[in-house]
Design a protein around this motif. Structure first.
Motif, short mmCIF file in Angstrom:
data_model
loop_
_atom_site.label_atom_id
_atom_site.label_comp_id
_atom_site.label_asym_id
_atom_site.label_seq_id
_atom_site.Cartn_x
_atom_site.Cartn_y
_atom_site.Cartn_z
N GLU A 4 -54.38 3.35 -1.21
CA GLU A 4 -53.99 4.26 -0.14
C GLU A 4 -52.55 3.93 0.23
O GLU A 4 -52.22 2.77 0.48
CB GLU A 4 -54.89 4.09 1.08
CG GLU A 4 -54.51 5.01 2.22
CD GLU A 4 -55.41 4.84 3.44
OE1 GLU A 4 -55.00 5.27 4.52
OE2 GLU A 4 -56.51 4.26 3.30
N TYR A 23 -48.85 -0.23 -0.30
CA TYR A 23 -50.18 0.38 -0.39
C TYR A 23 -51.27 -0.63 -0.03
O TYR A 23 -51.05 -1.84 -0.02
CB TYR A 23 -50.42 0.93 -1.78
CG TYR A 23 -50.38 -0.10 -2.89
CD1 TYR A 23 -51.53 -0.75 -3.31
CD2 TYR A 23 -49.18 -0.44 -3.50
CE1 TYR A 23 -51.49 -1.70 -4.32
CE2 TYR A 23 -49.12 -1.38 -4.51
CZ TYR A 23 -50.28 -2.00 -4.92
OH TYR A 23 -50.24 -2.96 -5.91
N PRO A 52 -47.85 8.63 3.66
CA PRO A 52 -48.85 7.70 4.18
C PRO A 52 -50.21 8.38 4.31
O PRO A 52 -50.31 9.52 4.75
CB PRO A 52 -48.30 7.32 5.56
CG PRO A 52 -46.81 7.48 5.40
CD PRO A 52 -46.65 8.68 4.49
N GLY A 53 -51.24 7.67 3.86
CA GLY A 53 -52.61 8.21 3.90
C GLY A 53 -53.05 8.83 2.58
O GLY A 53 -54.25 9.02 2.36
N ASP A 54 -52.10 9.17 1.70
CA ASP A 54 -52.46 9.72 0.39
C ASP A 54 -53.19 8.64 -0.40
O ASP A 54 -52.84 7.46 -0.35
CB ASP A 54 -51.23 10.16 -0.40
CG ASP A 54 -50.57 11.41 0.16
OD1 ASP A 54 -51.15 12.05 1.06
OD2 ASP A 54 -49.46 11.74 -0.31
N LYS A 55 -54.20 9.07 -1.18
CA LYS A 55 -54.97 8.12 -1.99
C LYS A 55 -54.79 8.46 -3.46
O LYS A 55 -54.71 9.64 -3.83
CB LYS A 55 -56.44 8.17 -1.59
CG LYS A 55 -56.65 7.69 -0.17
CD LYS A 55 -58.09 7.70 0.23
CE LYS A 55 -58.20 7.21 1.67
NZ LYS A 55 -59.57 7.20 2.15
N LYS A 78 -56.35 12.94 0.66
CA LYS A 78 -56.05 12.11 1.85
C LYS A 78 -57.25 11.26 2.18
O LYS A 78 -58.37 11.59 1.92
CB LYS A 78 -55.70 12.98 3.04
CG LYS A 78 -54.34 13.62 2.90
CD LYS A 78 -53.37 12.96 3.82
CE LYS A 78 -52.02 13.62 3.71
NZ LYS A 78 -50.96 12.77 3.98
#
Length: 78
Positions: A4, A23, A52-55, A78
């Protein structure tokens, strides 16, 4: 490996750009990876634009010198 995104900092190094991707791994540990624009261009482009928050699911590959590199990144949302 699943990660993440916490933060991505892109720096202009003159002839190339470098992205430092901070990450969190799926085991909760925080780490960072430096990516350069001339190596694995698709990976660099995707990760330099990550928020930020993307996986992502990361696939590793050894380069010519035996160092592990991110060779494929697949967005998991996300």
């Amino acid at each position: 490996m699943f990660i993440e995104i916490l933060k991505v900092d892109v720096e202009n190094k003159g002839k190339y750009r470098q992205a430092v991707v901070s990450y969190k791994k799926d085991d909760g540990k925080v780490d960072a990876k430096k990516l350069v624009s001339f190596n694995y261009k698709d990976v660099y482009k995707t990760m330099s634009e990550a928020q930020p928050g993307d996986k992502f699911n990361i696939t590793w590959e050894q380069d010519d010198k035996g160092y592990p590199q991110w060779s494929v990144v697949t967005s998991m949302g996300k």
